[in-house]
Design an enzyme around this catalytic site. Structure first.
Site, PDB file in Angstrom:
ATOM      1  N   HIS A  82       8.140  27.409  92.872  1.00  0.00           N
ATOM      2  CA  HIS A  82       9.103  28.515  92.795  1.00  0.00           C
ATOM      3  C   HIS A  82       8.376  29.835  93.013  1.00  0.00           C
ATOM      4  O   HIS A  82       7.299  30.057  92.483  1.00  0.00           O
ATOM      5  CB  HIS A  82       9.776  28.519  91.411  1.00  0.00           C
ATOM      6  CG  HIS A  82      10.755  29.638  91.253  1.00  0.00           C
ATOM      7  ND1 HIS A  82      12.051  29.556  91.706  1.00  0.00           N
ATOM      8  CD2 HIS A  82      10.611  30.867  90.718  1.00  0.00           C
ATOM      9  CE1 HIS A  82      12.669  30.697  91.443  1.00  0.00           C
ATOM     10  NE2 HIS A  82      11.829  31.508  90.846  1.00  0.00           N
ATOM     11  N   ASP A 161      22.890  30.178  82.846  1.00  0.00           N
ATOM     12  CA  ASP A 161      21.914  31.169  83.328  1.00  0.00           C
ATOM     13  C   ASP A 161      22.571  32.095  84.342  1.00  0.00           C
ATOM     14  O   ASP A 161      22.357  33.305  84.336  1.00  0.00           O
ATOM     15  CB  ASP A 161      20.708  30.471  83.970  1.00  0.00           C
ATOM     16  CG  ASP A 161      19.865  31.474  84.754  1.00  0.00           C
ATOM     17  OD1 ASP A 161      19.307  32.378  84.107  1.00  0.00           O
ATOM     18  OD2 ASP A 161      19.809  31.395  85.994  1.00  0.00           O
ATOM     19  N   ARG A 168      23.257  40.394  82.327  1.00  0.00           N
ATOM     20  CA  ARG A 168      22.029  41.184  82.151  1.00  0.00           C
ATOM     21  C   ARG A 168      21.897  42.236  83.249  1.00  0.00           C
ATOM     22  O   ARG A 168      21.450  43.354  83.023  1.00  0.00           O
ATOM     23  CB  ARG A 168      20.803  40.264  82.176  1.00  0.00           C
ATOM     24  CG  ARG A 168      20.647  39.443  80.901  1.00  0.00           C
ATOM     25  CD  ARG A 168      19.651  38.307  81.109  1.00  0.00           C
ATOM     26  NE  ARG A 168      18.381  38.758  81.623  1.00  0.00           N
ATOM     27  CZ  ARG A 168      17.612  38.047  82.460  1.00  0.00           C
ATOM     28  NH1 ARG A 168      17.970  36.842  82.853  1.00  0.00           N
ATOM     29  NH2 ARG A 168      16.477  38.533  82.892  1.00  0.00           N
ATOM     30  N   SER A 183      15.093  32.153  82.274  1.00  0.00           N
ATOM     31  CA  SER A 183      16.059  32.051  83.368  1.00  0.00           C
ATOM     32  C   SER A 183      15.474  31.216  84.516  1.00  0.00           C
ATOM     33  O   SER A 183      16.092  30.269  85.014  1.00  0.00           O
ATOM     34  CB  SER A 183      16.412  33.468  83.836  1.00  0.00           C
ATOM     35  OG  SER A 183      17.045  33.461  85.079  1.00  0.00           O
ATOM     36  N   LYS A 187      16.262  26.739  85.584  1.00  0.00           N
ATOM     37  CA  LYS A 187      16.678  26.176  86.873  1.00  0.00           C
ATOM     38  C   LYS A 187      15.687  25.112  87.353  1.00  0.00           C
ATOM     39  O   LYS A 187      16.069  24.129  87.985  1.00  0.00           O
ATOM     40  CB  LYS A 187      16.826  27.299  87.901  1.00  0.00           C
ATOM     41  CG  LYS A 187      18.096  28.129  87.615  1.00  0.00           C
ATOM     42  CD  LYS A 187      18.213  29.358  88.463  1.00  0.00           C
ATOM     43  CE  LYS A 187      17.282  30.438  88.004  1.00  0.00           C
ATOM     44  NZ  LYS A 187      17.749  31.810  88.095  1.00  0.00           N
TER      45      LYS A 187
END
Ligand code: URA
Length: 433
Positions: A82, A161, A168, A183, A187
């Site tokens: 990621h 999320d 947010r 967050s 995922k």
């Protein structure tokens, strides 16, 4: 249990229990707790923080708010990657087929671009017909058959999320390390990863603007991974200039193809090899990072990684002809060149601005429903530390509207900064394990 009490407890700086965290995440996900109470809790967390246990609990609660992808039918250790988001970041396009070409399963969920950052899914759609919507069985069967599948994130992936992030975003509570870390990790956990390699970007074009914040975020995510039984490694990489030379979808695909043919930009290749080596070691296909890099380099030069990309594109219904004939990639109508009006060394390329200018040409989305133009973007000719002569080319703008191109040209000049002194650029700062 009452939401009021949970807000008050956190406002006083006390630790929330697992049950309290599950209560607010589930209640919010089911629309049983109103936005204003959750916003208030987010602000209390922003100021009072969460400890490592609370952060891991929040991650799990959000991961379990939707489907957890079951990858157990895929043999081997599934290592996910990621990036926290960058400009010109085509790492996944090179990395995923490269790692899969070593026989390591790559089951990847990727996102679309938003704002100044790009997304892998948009870039893959450069291959006509490429489908990013795969049902679970096809996704798993493709990984079992050819070791790789890349799909778009589904709506059922960590929905809490998604809702919390949207809240947010409008309540000034995004930039809290525990909230960002949970967050992102929720995922990854929901995508079924056994192990995770994170590319935490720092600098002008990144979420984290300074090294200490990037280190804190990396450490927090590695700690979440550890607590949840997923080996996690984070690489902190510099985003003070775009990665590679190209910014824009088809332009980045071309650059990724060049890299898979062994002729890519040095920085892109260096980062791919660093992240790739960590993935290979976590998947237990090599004992050391050096051994892993050697294996990866071999497949970049012998054509195996490029061929794996061809298999990926074809298995998901895409036209792979441009892989071996880059002339077939989408092309813009116009090309404008920027020349330097002075001599010196490139000292800064403001990546966020470059990303925004590429977006202005149509390469990125202003809102999540905008349509993007695959052909347009910017190709830099020089990077930080390079010497330039007066009149030498600094960048090329690829556009489908000459007017938009000219407007970008005048602004791009101001974001490529030339000085009299040579400055070295460090791409990889640190590896956090
Ligand atoms: N990216 C995410 O997925 N979540 C955040 O909170 C910030 C960046």
């Amino acid at each position: 249990m009452r939401m009021y009490d949970i807000i008050l407890k956190k406002r006083r700086g006390l630790e929330l229990t697992t049950e309290e965290i599950n209560f607010f995440v589930n209640g919010f996900n089911k629309d049983e707790i109103p936005d204003y109470q959750v916003s208030s809790l987010m602000m209390a967390i922003f100021f009072k923080g969460m400890n490592k246990r609370e952060t891991a609990d929040l991650t799990m609660a959000m991961a379990h708010s939707g489907d957890i992808l079951d990858l157990s039918r895929i043999e081997g250790i599934k290592v996910d990657k990621h990036s926290t988001g960058g400009v010109g970041d085509s790492v996944t396009l090179v990395l995923a087929p490269l790692v899969a070409s070593l026989g390591i399963p790559v089951a990847k969920m990727s996102g679309r671009g938003l704002g100044h950052t790009g997304g892998t899914i948009d870039k893959l759609e450069t291959f006509k017909g490429f489908s990013v919507e795969l049902d679970n069985d096809t996704f798993i069967n493709n990984v079992n058959n050819i070791k790789i599948a890349i799909a778009g994130q589904t709506k059922s992936l960590a929905p809490a999320d998604k809702k919390l992030y949207a809240l947010r975003d409008v309540t000034a509570t995004v930039d809290n390390i525990s909230l960002i870390a949970s967050s992102i990790m929720s995922k990854k956990i929901a995508s079924g990863a056994d192990a995770i390699v994170l590319d935490v970007k720092v600098g002008d074009g990144a979420f984290m603007k300074n090294l200490q914040d990037a280190k804190n975020l990396a450490t927090e995510m590695v700690s979440i991974g550890e607590q949840l039984g997923r080996k996690t490694v984070a690489i902190i990489s510099n985003m003070d200039q775009p990665l590679g030379f190209a910014i824009g979808n088809a332009l980045e695909v071309k650059e990724a193809l060049d890299t898979l043919k062994g002729n890519g930009p040095k920085d892109l290749e260096e980062l791919v090899l660093e992240i790739g080596a960590q993935m290979v070691v976590l998947s237990e296909k090599a004992h050391s990072v050096e051994e892993a890099k050697k294996l990866l380099r071999e497949n970049l030069t012998n054509g195996k990684a490029l061929n794996k990309l061809k298999e990926l594109v074809e298995s998901q219904g895409g036209d792979s002809s441009s892989i071996y004939n880059e002339e077939l990639l989408p092309k813009s109508k116009f090309k404008l060149i920027i020349n330097s009006d002075r001599e010196g060394y490139i000292s800064k390329i403001l990546s966020e601005d470059v990303g925004l200018l590429a977006m202005e040409l149509g390469a990125g989305r202003k809102t999540k429903d905008s349509k993007i133009d695959l052909a347009v973007g910017i190709v830099l000719k020089k990077k930080i530390g390079d010497k330039v002569k007066k009149g030498e080319e600094l960048a090329t703008i690829y556009c489908n509207s000459e007017e938009a191109g000219k407007s970008v040209l005048s602004k791009l000049k101001d974001v490529i900064i030339i000085s009299d002194v040579y400055e070295e650029y460090k791409l990889i700062y640190e590896i956090v394990k």
